[in-house]
Design a protein around this motif. Sequence first.
Motif, PDB file in Angstrom:
ATOM      1  N   PHE A  23       0.847  -1.199   0.000  1.00 27.54           N
ATOM      2  CA  PHE A  23       0.000   0.000   0.000  1.00 27.54           C
ATOM      3  C   PHE A  23       0.875   1.239   0.000  1.00 27.54           C
ATOM      4  O   PHE A  23       2.086   1.178   0.260  1.00 27.54           O
ATOM      5  CB  PHE A  23      -0.963   0.002   1.192  1.00 27.54           C
ATOM      6  CG  PHE A  23      -0.289   0.062   2.540  1.00 27.54           C
ATOM      7  CD1 PHE A  23      -0.084   1.278   3.189  1.00 27.54           C
ATOM      8  CD2 PHE A  23       0.122  -1.107   3.185  1.00 27.54           C
ATOM      9  CE1 PHE A  23       0.525   1.327   4.431  1.00 27.54           C
ATOM     10  CE2 PHE A  23       0.734  -1.061   4.425  1.00 27.54           C
ATOM     11  CZ  PHE A  23       0.929   0.160   5.059  1.00 27.54           C
ATOM     12  N   ASP A  29      -0.161   5.811   9.206  1.00 33.13           N
ATOM     13  CA  ASP A  29       0.177   4.391   9.072  1.00 33.13           C
ATOM     14  C   ASP A  29       1.421   3.984   9.854  1.00 33.13           C
ATOM     15  O   ASP A  29       1.691   2.790  10.008  1.00 33.13           O
ATOM     16  CB  ASP A  29       0.357   4.022   7.601  1.00 33.13           C
ATOM     17  CG  ASP A  29      -0.967   3.997   6.849  1.00 33.13           C
ATOM     18  OD1 ASP A  29      -1.955   3.492   7.418  1.00 33.13           O
ATOM     19  OD2 ASP A  29      -1.008   4.490   5.708  1.00 33.13           O
ATOM     20  N   ARG A 101      -1.704  -4.315  11.485  1.00 38.15           N
ATOM     21  CA  ARG A 101      -2.450  -3.189  10.904  1.00 38.15           C
ATOM     22  C   ARG A 101      -2.035  -2.978   9.453  1.00 38.15           C
ATOM     23  O   ARG A 101      -2.885  -2.724   8.588  1.00 38.15           O
ATOM     24  CB  ARG A 101      -2.209  -1.942  11.747  1.00 38.15           C
ATOM     25  CG  ARG A 101      -2.912  -0.687  11.247  1.00 38.15           C
ATOM     26  CD  ARG A 101      -3.174   0.291  12.385  1.00 38.15           C
ATOM     27  NE  ARG A 101      -1.990   0.593  13.160  1.00 38.15           N
ATOM     28  CZ  ARG A 101      -1.140   1.585  12.864  1.00 38.15           C
ATOM     29  NH1 ARG A 101      -1.337   2.329  11.783  1.00 38.15           N
ATOM     30  NH2 ARG A 101      -0.102   1.840  13.645  1.00 38.15           N
ATOM     31  N   TRP A 102      -0.743  -3.081   9.187  1.00 28.41           N
ATOM     32  CA  TRP A 102      -0.286  -2.938   7.805  1.00 28.41           C
ATOM     33  C   TRP A 102      -0.856  -4.033   6.913  1.00 28.41           C
ATOM     34  O   TRP A 102      -1.205  -3.783   5.755  1.00 28.41           O
ATOM     35  CB  TRP A 102       1.243  -2.981   7.759  1.00 28.41           C
ATOM     36  CG  TRP A 102       1.914  -1.797   8.380  1.00 28.41           C
ATOM     37  CD1 TRP A 102       1.352  -0.599   8.718  1.00 28.41           C
ATOM     38  CD2 TRP A 102       3.296  -1.704   8.750  1.00 28.41           C
ATOM     39  NE1 TRP A 102       2.292   0.235   9.264  1.00 28.41           N
ATOM     40  CE2 TRP A 102       3.493  -0.410   9.299  1.00 28.41           C
ATOM     41  CE3 TRP A 102       4.370  -2.580   8.674  1.00 28.41           C
ATOM     42  CZ2 TRP A 102       4.738   0.009   9.761  1.00 28.41           C
ATOM     43  CZ3 TRP A 102       5.612  -2.158   9.135  1.00 28.41           C
ATOM     44  CH2 TRP A 102       5.794  -0.871   9.663  1.00 28.41           C
ATOM     45  N   ARG A 105      -4.135  -3.189   5.638  1.00 28.18           N
ATOM     46  CA  ARG A 105      -4.073  -2.158   4.604  1.00 28.18           C
ATOM     47  C   ARG A 105      -3.630  -2.763   3.275  1.00 28.18           C
ATOM     48  O   ARG A 105      -4.026  -2.285   2.208  1.00 28.18           O
ATOM     49  CB  ARG A 105      -3.073  -1.064   5.015  1.00 28.18           C
ATOM     50  CG  ARG A 105      -3.515  -0.191   6.150  1.00 28.18           C
ATOM     51  CD  ARG A 105      -4.369   0.994   5.665  1.00 28.18           C
ATOM     52  NE  ARG A 105      -3.504   2.047   5.121  1.00 28.18           N
ATOM     53  CZ  ARG A 105      -3.482   2.450   3.845  1.00 28.18           C
ATOM     54  NH1 ARG A 105      -4.256   1.869   2.954  1.00 28.18           N
ATOM     55  NH2 ARG A 105      -2.686   3.433   3.453  1.00 28.18           N
TER      56      ARG A 105
END
Length: 231
Positions: A23, A29, A101-102, A105
């Motif tokens: 991403f 982020d 979390r990444w 994404r």
Amino acid sequence: MPIGWPELTARCERAGIPLRGGFHPGEGDGVPAAGALPAGTLVLLGNAGPSMWRAFSRAREGAPDLALDDWTRTVVSALAAELGATAIFPFTGPPYWPFQRWAQRAEAVYPSPLGILIHPRFGLWHGYRAALVFAERLSLPPREDLPSPCASCVERPCLRACPVSAFSPSGYDVKACIGHLDADPAAECMTRGCQSRRACPVGQEDIYLEEQRRFHMRAFRNAAPPERGRE
């Protein structure tokens, strides 16, 4: 010219660590800079099914004590140097980078009742081992936003398979899990892998090899302080 996605995919495959999506980072982020330049793209690398394990196993043929983290660091650091990227890893810290979390994404993965991320194709048989941060804004393929398999799963076999009911809607009872492993080192959970994880019907064709499952269970048990299983 920035590297294209097909070539990047091929290089990661040759290195033994498949590409797991990417991403373009925003301010929230928490992605570090690519050297002296702001991050333009983050791509994740890891395993999906047993392919990475086969590459790691080949590397261990001449070095049976080689640790997975050490192998990952060596392979991905070399790849980053070739590509002009910055390598980061989930196992260095604290502080730890927000790989979970990444991952959400980068591709369609979702929290499961077991607390780990589930993939619509690979189920629970995947993971993230590293990330490459590029200063360039690479062209990424369209994200395939498949729904979470857990959303339509009524039976929830993963919550019923654990022999000590360590998983429940209220969370994960680590003490019960570790206590069970300590009480019977030859238990099925240790020899064939977590029974709750294996109970999930999604991704059964991509299940880790039995040797790989034993390896990860031993690593999990060894990483837990002994007193956690005796409290």
